[in-house]
Scaffold this active site. Structure first.
Site, PDB file in Angstrom:
ATOM      1  N   CYS A  92       0.839  -1.216   0.000  1.00  0.00           N
ATOM      2  CA  CYS A  92       0.000   0.000   0.000  1.00  0.00           C
ATOM      3  C   CYS A  92       0.866   1.255   0.000  1.00  0.00           C
ATOM      4  O   CYS A  92       0.559   2.233  -0.701  1.00  0.00           O
ATOM      5  CB  CYS A  92      -0.899   0.030   1.234  1.00  0.00           C
ATOM      6  SG  CYS A  92      -1.993  -1.383   1.351  1.00  0.00           S
TER       7      CYS A  92
HETATM    8  C1  BEZ Z   1       0.511  -4.785   1.760  1.00  0.00           C
HETATM    9  O1  BEZ Z   1       0.022  -3.694   1.505  1.00  0.00           O
HETATM   10  O2  BEZ Z   1       1.703  -4.974   1.702  1.00  0.00           O
HETATM   11  C2  BEZ Z   1      -0.369  -5.953   2.153  1.00  0.00           C
HETATM   12  C3  BEZ Z   1      -1.507  -5.750   2.899  1.00  0.00           C
HETATM   13  C4  BEZ Z   1      -2.276  -6.840   3.268  1.00  0.00           C
HETATM   14  C5  BEZ Z   1      -1.914  -8.109   2.875  1.00  0.00           C
HETATM   15  C6  BEZ Z   1      -0.774  -8.304   2.096  1.00  0.00           C
HETATM   16  C7  BEZ Z   1       0.011  -7.220   1.735  1.00  0.00           C
END
Ligand code: BEZ
Length: 215
Positions: free
Chosen positions: A45
């Site tokens: 994110c």
């Molecule tokens: C991420 O943004 O890295 C992420 C968030 C939830 C699950 C897997 C990755």
């Protein structure tokens, strides 16, 4: 019931990092990209938000507002913001420059079908909604949490959506702004003559190519 293309995007009020908004008022006469993120302080994110911030001038050129969402509070979003700026240089990104919705009670996530329990139990997956100035949904994309999105592809799709809203054309595979377009099949050759007086290239009776009308 999941939202479908052509439906009116549900309106809502929300707290964001830029204060309270009313969604339809926020969109105004622009297009809008509403996109969700699973959680604050998560790696993928952070990369997506910094990259989108760097592309904001491209969204501006297309009269398109950006608004992100995750199921955390404004306080968490604000703390996370500095991390997004910190990692930006590694991902061709920039510090955050658009609002993030704090959907702590998951009302908006539920309204937009952004929670897919088989993928992530209580968190939003990576949804993208492109909404037009008429507040209708023009595009929906759904990515799993582990896969960062390609925002250049979203810009490319926006170019197509805006072009095909104004002209009787569709865009072929891998089309980019400036490439040849396809005359919509519903337009007869007789009617096409009026709209495309310079003619077209016929590959099949139903596949007629014309230069990009916005080139
Ligand atoms: C991420 O943004 O890295 C992420 C968030 C939830 C699950 C897997 C990755």
């Amino acid at each position: 019931m999941s939202l479908k293309l052509g439906e009116t995007a549900p309106d809502f009020k929300a707290q964001t990092t830029d204060g309270e908004i009313s969604f339809h008022d926020y969109i105004g006469d622009s297009y809008c990209m509403l996109f969700s993120h699973p959680k604050d302080f998560t790696p993928v994110c952070s990369t997506e938000l910094s990259r989108t911030a760097a592309l904001k001038p491209e969204f501006d050129k297309r009269n398109t507002k950006i608004i992100g969402l995750s199921v955390d509070s404004v306080g968490d979003h604000s703390k996370w913001e500095s991390d997004i700026g910190d990692v930006a240089e590694h991902f061709n990104g920039a510090p955050l420059n658009f609002p993030l919705i704090a959907d702590n009670d998951k009302k908006i996530s539920e309204l937009y079908g952004m929670i897919h329990p088989g993928e992530l139990d209580q968190l939003t997956i990576r949804s993208v909604f492109i909404i037009g100035p008429d507040k209708k949904i023009k595009l929906i994309m759904t990515y799993p949490a582990s896969t960062g999105r390609n925002f250049n592809e979203i810009l490319r799709a926006l170019d197509s959506i805006q072009l095909t809203a104004d002209h009787k054309v569709a865009t072929p595979v891998d089309w980019q702004h400036g490439d040849d377009c396809i005359i919509v099949p519903a337009l007869s050759d007789d009617d096409a003559k009026g709209l495309f007086p310079n003619g077209w290239k016929t590959l099949k009776s139903y596949l007629r190519l014309v230069p990009d009308p916005k080139k």
